[in-house]
Design a protein around this motif. Sequence first.
Motif, PDB file in Angstrom:
ATOM      1  N   LEU A 166      44.922  27.206  46.047  1.00  0.00           N
ATOM      2  CA  LEU A 166      45.579  27.170  47.039  1.00  0.00           C
ATOM      3  C   LEU A 166      45.247  26.682  48.140  1.00  0.00           C
ATOM      4  O   LEU A 166      44.733  25.904  49.049  1.00  0.00           O
ATOM      5  CB  LEU A 166      44.300  28.708  47.655  1.00  0.00           C
ATOM      6  CG  LEU A 166      44.639  29.608  46.701  1.00  0.00           C
ATOM      7  CD1 LEU A 166      43.512  31.137  47.394  1.00  0.00           C
ATOM      8  CD2 LEU A 166      46.216  30.766  46.490  1.00  0.00           C
ATOM      9  N   LEU A 173      41.631  27.092  42.586  1.00  0.00           N
ATOM     10  CA  LEU A 173      41.025  28.380  42.234  1.00  0.00           C
ATOM     11  C   LEU A 173      40.561  27.348  40.519  1.00  0.00           C
ATOM     12  O   LEU A 173      39.921  28.655  38.882  1.00  0.00           O
ATOM     13  CB  LEU A 173      42.086  29.601  42.019  1.00  0.00           C
ATOM     14  CG  LEU A 173      42.470  29.714  43.074  1.00  0.00           C
ATOM     15  CD1 LEU A 173      43.611  30.840  43.797  1.00  0.00           C
ATOM     16  CD2 LEU A 173      41.883  30.005  44.050  1.00  0.00           C
ATOM     17  N   SER A 225      30.574  34.465  38.685  1.00  0.00           N
ATOM     18  CA  SER A 225      31.564  35.515  39.389  1.00  0.00           C
ATOM     19  C   SER A 225      31.576  33.771  40.305  1.00  0.00           C
ATOM     20  O   SER A 225      31.507  33.369  40.935  1.00  0.00           O
ATOM     21  CB  SER A 225      30.855  36.125  40.225  1.00  0.00           C
ATOM     22  OG  SER A 225      31.727  36.750  41.342  1.00  0.00           O
ATOM     23  N   GLY A 226      33.388  33.943  40.559  1.00  0.00           N
ATOM     24  CA  GLY A 226      33.772  32.930  41.432  1.00  0.00           C
ATOM     25  C   GLY A 226      34.459  32.241  41.309  1.00  0.00           C
ATOM     26  O   GLY A 226      34.874  30.941  41.242  1.00  0.00           O
ATOM     27  N   SER A 227      33.459  32.023  39.418  1.00  0.00           N
ATOM     28  CA  SER A 227      34.244  30.533  39.332  1.00  0.00           C
ATOM     29  C   SER A 227      35.787  30.331  37.838  1.00  0.00           C
ATOM     30  O   SER A 227      36.367  29.573  37.449  1.00  0.00           O
ATOM     31  CB  SER A 227      33.779  31.239  37.205  1.00  0.00           C
ATOM     32  OG  SER A 227      33.838  31.563  36.851  1.00  0.00           O
ATOM     33  N   GLY A 228      36.518  31.807  38.361  1.00  0.00           N
ATOM     34  CA  GLY A 228      38.408  31.458  38.172  1.00  0.00           C
ATOM     35  C   GLY A 228      39.204  32.270  36.745  1.00  0.00           C
ATOM     36  O   GLY A 228      39.904  31.795  36.551  1.00  0.00           O
ATOM     37  N   LYS A 229      37.616  32.668  36.470  1.00  0.00           N
ATOM     38  CA  LYS A 229      38.301  33.751  35.566  1.00  0.00           C
ATOM     39  C   LYS A 229      40.181  34.471  35.743  1.00  0.00           C
ATOM     40  O   LYS A 229      40.698  34.224  35.379  1.00  0.00           O
ATOM     41  CB  LYS A 229      37.394  35.023  34.767  1.00  0.00           C
ATOM     42  CG  LYS A 229      35.949  33.973  34.479  1.00  0.00           C
ATOM     43  CD  LYS A 229      34.257  35.066  34.003  1.00  0.00           C
ATOM     44  CE  LYS A 229      34.473  35.960  34.833  1.00  0.00           C
ATOM     45  NZ  LYS A 229      33.787  35.498  36.141  1.00  0.00           N
ATOM     46  N   SER A 230      39.828  35.017  36.428  1.00  0.00           N
ATOM     47  CA  SER A 230      41.373  36.511  36.864  1.00  0.00           C
ATOM     48  C   SER A 230      41.725  35.364  37.227  1.00  0.00           C
ATOM     49  O   SER A 230      43.300  35.643  36.819  1.00  0.00           O
ATOM     50  CB  SER A 230      40.228  37.262  38.391  1.00  0.00           C
ATOM     51  OG  SER A 230      38.953  37.810  37.559  1.00  0.00           O
ATOM     52  N   SER A 231      41.378  34.425  37.956  1.00  0.00           N
ATOM     53  CA  SER A 231      43.137  32.846  38.398  1.00  0.00           C
ATOM     54  C   SER A 231      43.622  33.300  37.123  1.00  0.00           C
ATOM     55  O   SER A 231      44.707  32.474  36.974  1.00  0.00           O
ATOM     56  CB  SER A 231      42.323  32.235  39.279  1.00  0.00           C
ATOM     57  OG  SER A 231      41.473  32.961  40.384  1.00  0.00           O
TER      58      SER A 231
HETATM   59  N1  LIG Z   1      44.062  34.700  47.931  1.00  0.00           N
HETATM   60  C1  LIG Z   1      42.177  34.264  47.682  1.00  0.00           C
HETATM   61  N2  LIG Z   1      42.072  33.480  48.860  1.00  0.00           N
HETATM   62  C2  LIG Z   1      41.213  32.509  49.172  1.00  0.00           C
HETATM   63  N3  LIG Z   1      40.046  32.469  48.108  1.00  0.00           N
HETATM   64  C3  LIG Z   1      40.318  33.039  46.488  1.00  0.00           C
HETATM   65  C4  LIG Z   1      42.052  34.030  46.389  1.00  0.00           C
HETATM   66  N4  LIG Z   1      41.833  34.122  44.881  1.00  0.00           N
HETATM   67  C5  LIG Z   1      40.668  34.004  44.952  1.00  0.00           C
HETATM   68  N5  LIG Z   1      39.617  32.812  45.550  1.00  0.00           N
HETATM   69  C6  LIG Z   1      38.291  32.284  45.502  1.00  0.00           C
HETATM   70  O1  LIG Z   1      39.031  31.747  44.434  1.00  0.00           O
HETATM   71  C7  LIG Z   1      38.070  31.701  43.475  1.00  0.00           C
HETATM   72  C8  LIG Z   1      38.126  32.515  41.764  1.00  0.00           C
HETATM   73  O2  LIG Z   1      38.809  33.168  42.091  1.00  0.00           O
HETATM   74  P1  LIG Z   1      38.148  34.587  41.245  1.00  0.00           P
HETATM   75  O3  LIG Z   1      39.201  36.075  41.385  1.00  0.00           O
HETATM   76  O4  LIG Z   1      39.534  33.992  39.830  1.00  0.00           O
HETATM   77  O5  LIG Z   1      37.148  34.338  39.885  1.00  0.00           O
HETATM   78  P2  LIG Z   1      36.413  35.307  39.071  1.00  0.00           P
HETATM   79  O6  LIG Z   1      36.018  34.551  37.720  1.00  0.00           O
HETATM   80  O7  LIG Z   1      37.889  36.223  37.890  1.00  0.00           O
HETATM   81  O8  LIG Z   1      35.090  35.858  39.771  1.00  0.00           O
HETATM   82  P3  LIG Z   1      34.572  37.235  39.555  1.00  0.00           P
HETATM   83  O9  LIG Z   1      33.605  37.772  38.228  1.00  0.00           O
HETATM   84  O10 LIG Z   1      33.834  37.575  40.525  1.00  0.00           O
HETATM   85  O11 LIG Z   1      35.860  38.143  38.726  1.00  0.00           O
HETATM   86  C9  LIG Z   1      37.147  31.688  43.720  1.00  0.00           C
HETATM   87  O12 LIG Z   1      36.115  31.748  44.251  1.00  0.00           O
HETATM   88  C10 LIG Z   1      37.194  32.752  45.138  1.00  0.00           C
HETATM   89  O13 LIG Z   1      36.744  33.875  46.525  1.00  0.00           O
END
Ligand SMILES: Nc1ncnc2c1ncn2[C@@H]1O[C@H](COP(=O)(O)OP(=O)(O)OP(=O)(O)O)[C@@H](O)[C@H]1O
Length: 233
Positions: free
Chosen positions: A14, A22, A42-48
């Motif tokens: 980003l 991400l 949480s925050g490891s980037g799975k959704s991304s």
């Molecule tokens: N639009 C954004 N702006 C800033 N940071 C972001 C944005 N989207 C995601 N992040 C950050 O990117 C990282 C990965 O986010 P992501 O949502 O992919 O994690 P995740 O593994 O799906 O987490 P969770 O288990 O909480 O759903 C996190 O540190 C999140 O805070």
Amino acid sequence: MTWLIEADYLTRILPATVPVTLVRDVSMTVGEREFIAITGPSGSGKSSLLYLLGLLDRPTSGSLKIAGQDTSVLDDNALARLRLEMLGFVFQFHFLLPEFSILRNVELPMRKAGRLSAAEMHDRAAGLLEDLGLAGHLDKRPDQLSGGQRQRVAVARALANDPHVVLADEPTGSLDSKSSEQVFQILRDLVHKRGKTVIAVTHDMEIAARVDRRIHLVDGKVVSDERAARAPV
Ligand SMILES: Nc1ncnc2c1ncn2[C@@H]1O[C@H](COP(=O)(O)OP(=O)(O)OP(=O)(O)O)[C@@H](O)[C@H]1O
Ligand SMILES: [Mg+2]
């Protein structure tokens, strides 16, 4: 061999004063009939990562092929078409349209694809909902159903255009254990009975333990990618 998904050094940063990474250098291939869990803190980037694989977001670098097609050369319309034809999504919160019947919700992706007649769309939507145990509810709105039922509608909607891959982000995350087990079994049947590939992000280690392949992320990177040694249950 043509893979359903082929990612090479997929990276999503980003842009910001302090750029946020991400997803970093993710390389993987995914074939037909795979049942994959993506795990990680949480925050490891799975959704991304799921959004990148699902063509809902574009990588900053690296390449992604879907069914052999290099996605970097596609414009937004072509990406949307590929997504509609190849991929289905199930999210933690169902995102069904509250003002429409569940039948209509399942018909919507077919309307977008524009390949079937009204009668064909109706029959296919009704058939999918019936397969998922929702016969008798077709005319109800989402808020007239339980959470587990709604998530089954979301699965039916994901299957509307007969995708090769179903991507699910915490599909059981908001459900009680009984509904969660039901949705898990439905996803497993999609793979083992309908020949789909399912990639599901999950926090639930019991679910992750029961899939065929586990991809674990830390800080946007794949730290392990392992296949189950035993027959899946
Ligand atoms: N639009 C954004 N702006 C800033 N940071 C972001 C944005 N989207 C995601 N992040 C950050 O990117 C990282 C990965 O986010 P992501 O949502 O992919 O994690 P995740 O593994 O799906 O987490 P969770 O288990 O909480 O759903 C996190 O540190 C999140 O805070
Ligand atoms: Mg997430």
